[in-house]
Design a protein around this motif. Structure first.
Motif, mmCIF file in Angstrom:
data_model
loop_
_atom_site.group_PDB
_atom_site.id
_atom_site.type_symbol
_atom_site.label_atom_id
_atom_site.label_comp_id
_atom_site.label_asym_id
_atom_site.label_seq_id
_atom_site.Cartn_x
_atom_site.Cartn_y
_atom_site.Cartn_z
ATOM 1 N N VAL A 5 -9.266 -2.602 1.639
ATOM 2 C CA VAL A 5 -8.557 -3.328 0.591
ATOM 3 C C VAL A 5 -8.873 -4.811 0.713
ATOM 4 O O VAL A 5 -8.751 -5.394 1.788
ATOM 5 C CB VAL A 5 -7.025 -3.096 0.711
ATOM 6 C CG1 VAL A 5 -6.260 -3.937 -0.294
ATOM 7 C CG2 VAL A 5 -6.701 -1.614 0.540
ATOM 8 N N LEU B 100 0.816 -1.213 0.000
ATOM 9 C CA LEU B 100 0.000 0.000 0.000
ATOM 10 C C LEU B 100 0.852 1.267 0.000
ATOM 11 O O LEU B 100 0.406 2.296 -0.496
ATOM 12 C CB LEU B 100 -0.975 -0.029 1.176
ATOM 13 C CG LEU B 100 -2.025 -1.140 1.082
ATOM 14 C CD1 LEU B 100 -2.933 -1.138 2.304
ATOM 15 C CD2 LEU B 100 -2.832 -1.033 -0.198
ATOM 16 N N THR C 60 -4.304 1.078 -4.478
ATOM 17 C CA THR C 60 -4.714 -0.322 -4.430
ATOM 18 C C THR C 60 -6.002 -0.518 -3.634
ATOM 19 O O THR C 60 -6.124 -0.034 -2.514
ATOM 20 C CB THR C 60 -3.585 -1.179 -3.807
ATOM 21 O OG1 THR C 60 -2.429 -1.045 -4.623
ATOM 22 C CG2 THR C 60 -3.981 -2.638 -3.705
ATOM 23 N N PRO D 233 -0.582 3.225 -3.382
ATOM 24 C CA PRO D 233 -1.669 3.631 -2.482
ATOM 25 C C PRO D 233 -3.060 3.578 -3.103
ATOM 26 O O PRO D 233 -4.055 3.568 -2.384
ATOM 27 C CB PRO D 233 -1.290 5.057 -2.075
ATOM 28 C CG PRO D 233 -0.283 5.512 -3.063
ATOM 29 C CD PRO D 233 0.380 4.297 -3.620
ATOM 30 N N ARG E 195 -8.518 -1.333 5.991
ATOM 31 C CA ARG E 195 -8.086 -0.211 5.151
ATOM 32 C C ARG E 195 -8.870 -0.132 3.843
ATOM 33 O O ARG E 195 -8.516 0.606 2.939
ATOM 34 C CB ARG E 195 -6.601 -0.355 4.879
ATOM 35 C CG ARG E 195 -5.810 -0.255 6.189
ATOM 36 C CD ARG E 195 -4.456 -0.830 6.091
ATOM 37 N NE ARG E 195 -3.496 0.160 5.668
ATOM 38 C CZ ARG E 195 -2.195 -0.055 5.611
ATOM 39 N NH1 ARG E 195 -1.708 -1.219 5.951
ATOM 40 N NH2 ARG E 195 -1.386 0.880 5.203
ATOM 41 N N ALA F 134 -5.804 -5.519 5.820
ATOM 42 C CA ALA F 134 -6.204 -5.002 4.507
ATOM 43 C C ALA F 134 -7.664 -4.569 4.524
ATOM 44 O O ALA F 134 -8.003 -3.475 4.064
ATOM 45 C CB ALA F 134 -5.967 -6.066 3.435
#
Length: 114
Positions: free
Chosen positions: A77, A46, A52, A50, A75, A72
């Motif tokens: 993700v 990340l 992603t 970033p 965040r 993940a």
């Protein structure tokens, strides 16, 4: 059978691809072939990319830790093996981040009902 949802896939380089989906958010995937993906690896990816929204481990024999998956997800993700992404791509939001393939859902269901 579900209608195909992927409109196109664009590769930025060997590690990053963008998946455009009909009626759903765009997936900005980071592709990795790390054997064991941990929280530090998620942090590193990340930091490098970033944008992603999804980290994909390319080989089915690769693994990621439960902590990496949770980190993940916290965040925003998704963290998947490539075969898991094939099912997750049909979902958006929390359903995307929390996607588990049918075999894994059944395993968890059986474990929780015991």
């Amino acid at each position: 059978m579900e209608r195909p949802v992927v409109d196109s896939v664009e590769f930025a380089d060997d590690f990053r691809m963008t998946v455009l989906r009909d009626g759903k958010s765009t997936i900005h995937a980071y592709i990795t072939n790390q054997y064991e993906l941990g929280v530090a690896d998620v942090d590193e990816i990340l930091a490098l990319a970033p944008e992603t929204t999804c980290i994909v481990s390319t080989m089915d024999y690769n693994h990621y830790s439960a902590e990496a998956k949770e980190s993940a997800k916290e965040r925003g993700v998704g963290l998947f093996k490539a075969t898991e992404l094939l099912g997750a791509v049909y979902h958006d939001g929390a359903a995307f981040l929390e996607y588990l393939p049918p075999r894994e859902r059944e395993r968890l269901r059986q474990r929780n009902s015991s």
